[in-house]
Design an enzyme around this catalytic site. Structure first.
Site, PDB file in Angstrom:
ATOM      1  N   HIS A  38       0.848  -1.195   0.000  1.00 42.75           N
ATOM      2  CA  HIS A  38       0.000   0.000   0.000  1.00 42.75           C
ATOM      3  C   HIS A  38       0.880   1.241   0.000  1.00 42.75           C
ATOM      4  CE1 HIS A  38      -3.724   2.210   0.633  1.00 42.75           C
ATOM      5  NE2 HIS A  38      -2.954   3.076   1.272  1.00 42.75           N
ATOM      6  N   ASP A  60     -14.742   3.273   7.293  1.00 40.10           N
ATOM      7  CA  ASP A  60     -13.659   4.056   6.697  1.00 40.10           C
ATOM      8  C   ASP A  60     -14.123   4.752   5.423  1.00 40.10           C
ATOM      9  OD1 ASP A  60     -10.887   4.961   6.357  1.00 40.10           O
ATOM     10  OD2 ASP A  60     -11.065   3.771   4.536  1.00 40.10           O
ATOM     11  N   ARG A  88     -13.517  13.246   5.762  1.00 40.24           N
ATOM     12  CA  ARG A  88     -12.224  13.896   6.026  1.00 40.24           C
ATOM     13  C   ARG A  88     -11.750  14.676   4.817  1.00 40.24           C
ATOM     14  NH1 ARG A  88      -8.819   9.066   6.870  1.00 40.24           N
ATOM     15  NH2 ARG A  88      -7.096  10.532   6.962  1.00 40.24           N
ATOM     16  N   SER A 103      -7.156   4.234   8.873  1.00 41.77           N
ATOM     17  CA  SER A 103      -7.891   4.100   7.608  1.00 41.77           C
ATOM     18  C   SER A 103      -7.220   3.034   6.731  1.00 41.77           C
ATOM     19  CB  SER A 103      -7.894   5.468   6.896  1.00 41.77           C
ATOM     20  OG  SER A 103      -8.255   5.346   5.557  1.00 41.77           O
ATOM     21  N   LYS A 140      -8.482  -1.379   6.320  1.00 44.51           N
ATOM     22  CA  LYS A 140      -8.804  -2.025   5.038  1.00 44.51           C
ATOM     23  C   LYS A 140      -7.876  -3.202   4.781  1.00 44.51           C
ATOM     24  CE  LYS A 140      -8.633   2.072   3.274  1.00 44.51           C
ATOM     25  NZ  LYS A 140      -8.706   3.392   2.694  1.00 44.51           N
TER      26      LYS A 140
HETATM   27  N1  URA Z   1      -5.162   6.439   2.077  1.00 42.81           N
HETATM   28  C1  URA Z   1      -6.169   5.879   2.805  1.00 42.81           C
HETATM   29  O1  URA Z   1      -6.682   4.811   2.482  1.00 42.81           O
HETATM   30  N2  URA Z   1      -6.587   6.539   3.896  1.00 42.81           N
HETATM   31  C2  URA Z   1      -6.053   7.708   4.298  1.00 42.81           C
HETATM   32  O2  URA Z   1      -6.484   8.238   5.309  1.00 42.81           O
HETATM   33  C3  URA Z   1      -5.009   8.285   3.530  1.00 42.81           C
HETATM   34  C4  URA Z   1      -4.573   7.620   2.414  1.00 42.81           C
END
Ligand code: URA
Length: 425
Positions: free
Chosen positions: A82, A161, A168, A183, A187
């Protein structure tokens, strides 16, 4: 439990209790807590922070808001990556098939671009026919048959999220380290990967502008993953200048295919291989050589099968923007700076990104770089080409590009920032 007392606790720098956290995440997901109340709490968290215990509980509550996936039926170990988001960050495109070609299964749930950072799904959607939305069964099937899948996270995965991230994004609360860490990790843990490599970007084009914040974000996420049984490693990587020579959807797919064909810009190849080594190591695959899998075409074979399995035509001609505008070097010398944020904003303004979630993106729009920091340039040579279908956007993009680069007299010393700056395990 009432939401105002939860907001007041954080507003007054207190520690949220596990019960407060579980309740507020669940109540927000169900629509009992209103957006304006959650945005007040998100702002209080951005200003006053959360400790590791609070972040772990917040992450667990977001995971519990939805389903958990499971890849136990696969014969290969799973490895995911990620990135915290950057400009020209197309690394997932060559990386997922490369790591699959080396023996891991790569379930890559990706996102769309918002603001100046690009999104992997927007890039891949410039390939005619390619589909980002797969059912859980389709996802597992593509993963099982090709070794890699890149798709959108289903609605059932960490729905808290999904809602909170959208909020946000429009309330100036994206940049809170506890909220970014929870966040991303909610996931990834819900997705069920066995191992995870985090590419934490640092520099003007990243959410984390300085190395101290990037370190804190990385170590928070590594701890969250490790505590949940996911083998997690983070690389802190440079995002002061765009990655590679393109920022924009189809432009970046073209560059990724060049990398898979054994060419492509040196920084993209270096980071792809560095992340592939980390992913293979985390997945326990010791004897594979990612550099060889790029050179011998086996990564390209997986790419072609993966794109076709999701409805895409790997041989299709990629869209090209209708209009181009070339910016030339103002003087001869050494290009000492090319700012990632300014180039990302220019690509976004040209149509590569969106201002609101529901906006469409232009497949061909973006910025092409003809030189990178450290290169010698000659007055009048092309420095950047701006691409768009809507030429009225050039003026607005040019405002962003105007202060984005410096050319110093020939002979000026230049020290390149390494791509991989630190490793946190
Ligand atoms: N990527 C995400 O999935 N969440 C965030 O808060 C920032 C970047």
């Amino acid at each position: 439990m009432d939401v105002i007392s939860v907001i007041r606790t954080k507003r007054d720098r207190g520690e949220l209790s596990p019960e407060q956290i579980d309740w507020v995440i669940d109540a927000y997901t169900r629509g009992v807590v209103a957006d304006e109340q959650m945005s007040a709490l998100a702002m209080a968290i951005l200003l006053n922070g959360m400790n590791r215990t609070e972040i772990a509980r917040w992450t667990a509550a977001m995971i519990a808001s939805g389903e958990r996936m499971n890849f136990d039926s696969l014969s290969r170990p799973t490895a995911d990556k990620h990135s915290t988001g950057g400009v020209g960050d197309k690394i997932t495109l060559p990386l997922a098939p490369l790591v699959a070609a080396c023996g891991a299964a790569v379930p890559q749930l990706s996102g769309r671009g918002l603001g100046h950072t690009g999104g992997t799904l927007d890039k891949l959607e410039s390939i005619p026919g390619w589909r980002a939305l797969l059912s859980n069964e389709e996802m597992l099937n593509v993963l099982d048959t090709t070794g890699a899948v890149i798709c959108a996270a289903g609605d059932g995965l960490a729905p808290a999220d999904k809602k909170l991230y959208a909020l946000r994004d429009v309330t100036g609360t994206v940049e809170a380290i506890p909220l970014i860490a929870s966040s991303i990790m909610s996931k990834k843990i819900a997705e069920g990967t066995g191992s995870l490599v985090l590419d934490v970007k640092v520099g003007t084009g990243a959410f984390m502008k300085n190395i101290e914040d990037a370190r804190e974000l990385a170590s928070t996420m590594v701890a969250l993953g490790t505590d949940s049984g996911v083998k997690t490693v983070a690389l802190l990587t440079d995002m002061s200048t765009p990655l590679g020579l393109t920022a924009g959807n189809a432009l970046e797919v073209r560059e990724s295919v060049e990398v898979l064909a054994g060419g492509g810009p040196a920084d993209v190849v270096e980071l792809t291989i560095a992340l592939a080594r980390e992913m293979l190591d985390a997945a326990g695959i010791k004897d594979a050589d990612p550099a060889k899998a790029l050179a011998d075409g086996s990564a390209m074979d997986v790419w072609r099968r993966m794109i076709a399995a999701q409805g895409g035509d790997p041989d299709a001609t990629l869209p090209v923007a209708r209009e181009q505008h070339v910016i030339t070097a103002p003087s001869s010398g050494v290009l000492t700076r090319l700012d990632a944020y300014d180039i990302g904003v220019a690509a976004w303004r040209l149509g590569a990104g969106r201002a609101r979630k529901e906006d469409p993106v232009q497949a061909g729009a973006g910025v092409e770089l003809h030189a990178k920091p450290g290169d010698t340039v000659t007055a009048g040579q092309p420095l950047l080409t701006l691409h768009t279908d809507t030429p009225e956007k050039f003026e607005y993009a040019l405002e962003s590009v105007a202060g984005s680069y410096d050319v110093a007299p020939a002979g000026t010393a230049f020290t390149a920032t390494p791509i991989v700056r630190e490793r946190i395990a």
